[in-house]
Design a protein around this motif. Structure first.
Motif, PDB file in Angstrom:
ATOM      1  N   SER A  62      32.462  29.535  47.725  1.00  0.00           N
ATOM      2  CA  SER A  62      33.506  28.794  47.332  1.00  0.00           C
ATOM      3  C   SER A  62      33.413  27.239  47.798  1.00  0.00           C
ATOM      4  O   SER A  62      33.541  26.325  47.250  1.00  0.00           O
ATOM      5  CB  SER A  62      34.994  29.106  47.769  1.00  0.00           C
ATOM      6  OG  SER A  62      35.238  30.535  47.163  1.00  0.00           O
ATOM      7  N   ASN A  79      34.925  19.800  40.318  1.00  0.00           N
ATOM      8  CA  ASN A  79      35.857  19.928  39.246  1.00  0.00           C
ATOM      9  C   ASN A  79      36.769  21.136  39.680  1.00  0.00           C
ATOM     10  O   ASN A  79      36.417  22.071  39.746  1.00  0.00           O
ATOM     11  CB  ASN A  79      35.312  20.169  37.750  1.00  0.00           C
ATOM     12  CG  ASN A  79      36.434  20.214  36.858  1.00  0.00           C
ATOM     13  OD1 ASN A  79      37.469  20.618  36.990  1.00  0.00           O
ATOM     14  ND2 ASN A  79      36.066  19.943  35.525  1.00  0.00           N
ATOM     15  N   VAL A 101      39.153  22.933  38.612  1.00  0.00           N
ATOM     16  CA  VAL A 101      39.401  24.201  37.843  1.00  0.00           C
ATOM     17  C   VAL A 101      37.851  25.089  37.472  1.00  0.00           C
ATOM     18  O   VAL A 101      37.835  26.311  37.698  1.00  0.00           O
ATOM     19  CB  VAL A 101      39.770  23.914  36.512  1.00  0.00           C
ATOM     20  CG1 VAL A 101      39.874  25.217  35.352  1.00  0.00           C
ATOM     21  CG2 VAL A 101      41.338  23.290  36.416  1.00  0.00           C
ATOM     22  N   LEU A 102      36.982  24.375  37.359  1.00  0.00           N
ATOM     23  CA  LEU A 102      35.660  24.955  37.337  1.00  0.00           C
ATOM     24  C   LEU A 102      35.224  25.566  38.482  1.00  0.00           C
ATOM     25  O   LEU A 102      34.668  26.506  38.663  1.00  0.00           O
ATOM     26  CB  LEU A 102      34.498  23.937  36.475  1.00  0.00           C
ATOM     27  CG  LEU A 102      33.255  24.624  36.348  1.00  0.00           C
ATOM     28  CD1 LEU A 102      33.351  25.458  35.248  1.00  0.00           C
ATOM     29  CD2 LEU A 102      32.519  23.204  35.738  1.00  0.00           C
ATOM     30  N   SER A 103      35.349  24.843  39.630  1.00  0.00           N
ATOM     31  CA  SER A 103      35.100  25.353  40.817  1.00  0.00           C
ATOM     32  C   SER A 103      36.090  26.479  41.333  1.00  0.00           C
ATOM     33  O   SER A 103      35.266  27.786  41.897  1.00  0.00           O
ATOM     34  CB  SER A 103      35.053  24.518  42.097  1.00  0.00           C
ATOM     35  OG  SER A 103      36.380  24.332  42.343  1.00  0.00           O
ATOM     36  N   VAL A 104      37.158  26.607  40.841  1.00  0.00           N
ATOM     37  CA  VAL A 104      37.953  27.742  41.143  1.00  0.00           C
ATOM     38  C   VAL A 104      37.506  29.186  40.539  1.00  0.00           C
ATOM     39  O   VAL A 104      37.729  30.104  40.943  1.00  0.00           O
ATOM     40  CB  VAL A 104      39.568  27.523  40.904  1.00  0.00           C
ATOM     41  CG1 VAL A 104      40.293  28.819  40.997  1.00  0.00           C
ATOM     42  CG2 VAL A 104      40.106  26.644  42.116  1.00  0.00           C
ATOM     43  N   LEU A 105      37.133  28.722  39.068  1.00  0.00           N
ATOM     44  CA  LEU A 105      36.595  29.889  38.541  1.00  0.00           C
ATOM     45  C   LEU A 105      35.415  30.401  38.705  1.00  0.00           C
ATOM     46  O   LEU A 105      35.336  31.727  38.823  1.00  0.00           O
ATOM     47  CB  LEU A 105      36.674  29.280  36.807  1.00  0.00           C
ATOM     48  CG  LEU A 105      38.120  29.029  35.969  1.00  0.00           C
ATOM     49  CD1 LEU A 105      37.856  28.788  34.907  1.00  0.00           C
ATOM     50  CD2 LEU A 105      38.847  30.208  36.216  1.00  0.00           C
ATOM     51  N   ALA A 106      34.473  29.434  39.055  1.00  0.00           N
ATOM     52  CA  ALA A 106      33.302  29.737  39.712  1.00  0.00           C
ATOM     53  C   ALA A 106      33.140  30.566  41.088  1.00  0.00           C
ATOM     54  O   ALA A 106      32.517  31.466  41.171  1.00  0.00           O
ATOM     55  CB  ALA A 106      32.232  28.784  39.830  1.00  0.00           C
ATOM     56  N   SER A 107      34.315  30.133  41.723  1.00  0.00           N
ATOM     57  CA  SER A 107      34.551  30.757  42.993  1.00  0.00           C
ATOM     58  C   SER A 107      35.018  32.335  42.797  1.00  0.00           C
ATOM     59  O   SER A 107      34.702  33.042  43.350  1.00  0.00           O
ATOM     60  CB  SER A 107      35.260  29.992  43.927  1.00  0.00           C
ATOM     61  OG  SER A 107      34.808  28.767  44.304  1.00  0.00           O
ATOM     62  N   LEU A 108      35.881  32.453  41.927  1.00  0.00           N
ATOM     63  CA  LEU A 108      36.389  33.802  41.754  1.00  0.00           C
ATOM     64  C   LEU A 108      35.534  34.567  41.218  1.00  0.00           C
ATOM     65  O   LEU A 108      35.464  35.833  41.632  1.00  0.00           O
ATOM     66  CB  LEU A 108      37.772  33.520  40.640  1.00  0.00           C
ATOM     67  CG  LEU A 108      38.971  33.175  41.062  1.00  0.00           C
ATOM     68  CD1 LEU A 108      39.887  32.862  40.047  1.00  0.00           C
ATOM     69  CD2 LEU A 108      39.506  34.264  42.198  1.00  0.00           C
ATOM     70  N   ALA A 109      34.733  34.052  40.264  1.00  0.00           N
ATOM     71  CA  ALA A 109      33.398  34.997  39.672  1.00  0.00           C
ATOM     72  C   ALA A 109      32.414  35.212  40.667  1.00  0.00           C
ATOM     73  O   ALA A 109      32.102  36.431  40.721  1.00  0.00           O
ATOM     74  CB  ALA A 109      32.720  34.094  38.546  1.00  0.00           C
ATOM     75  N   TYR A 158      34.140  37.888  42.829  1.00  0.00           N
ATOM     76  CA  TYR A 158      34.027  39.379  42.493  1.00  0.00           C
ATOM     77  C   TYR A 158      32.816  40.064  42.218  1.00  0.00           C
ATOM     78  O   TYR A 158      32.612  41.379  42.340  1.00  0.00           O
ATOM     79  CB  TYR A 158      34.990  39.306  40.963  1.00  0.00           C
ATOM     80  CG  TYR A 158      36.452  39.275  41.207  1.00  0.00           C
ATOM     81  CD1 TYR A 158      37.035  40.055  42.008  1.00  0.00           C
ATOM     82  CD2 TYR A 158      37.214  38.208  40.797  1.00  0.00           C
ATOM     83  CE1 TYR A 158      38.423  39.905  42.326  1.00  0.00           C
ATOM     84  CE2 TYR A 158      38.469  38.138  40.741  1.00  0.00           C
ATOM     85  CZ  TYR A 158      39.105  38.798  41.544  1.00  0.00           C
ATOM     86  OH  TYR A 158      40.517  38.871  41.696  1.00  0.00           O
TER      87      TYR A 158
END
Length: 103
Positions: free
Chosen positions: A75, A84, A86-94, A97
């Protein structure tokens, strides 16, 4: 904890943050105190996330098999590279997981 208490605490925290950090409010703080308040959120986030990342039911998680630690490191790296929110949060979640599935 009741919803009333949670909402009351949220209102207190919001009012404190708003009064001291909103530039349009005529409350003036010394420069040193204003600078210290800018570090309050990262310090609180570290205090909350540190035990979640490193501990599992009071015991230290094993180092090489700790998906929380690797997810946190991924992260930080992704946030530095992407810039960015939103993009970094989504990539970090991916990434987290995916690490949970692999480890």
């Amino acid at each position: 904890m009741s919803w009333g208490l949670i909402l009351l605490l949220a209102a207190i925290v919001f009012c404190n943050r708003y009064v001291f950090l909103e530039p349009r409010v005529p409350v003036k703080l010394p420069a040193l105190l204003e600078q210290a308040l800018q570090y309050a959120a990262p310090c609180l986030l570290t205090a909350i996330c540190g035990p979640i990342i490193l501990l599992d039911q009071g015991a230290v998680r094993p180092f090489p098999d700790n998906p929380y630690l690797w997810g946190a490191l991924a992260s930080v790296i992704l946030a530095c590279l992407v810039r960015n929110m939103v993009l970094s949060v989504l990539a970090s979640l991916a990434a987290f997981y995916a690490l949970c599935a692999l480890l």
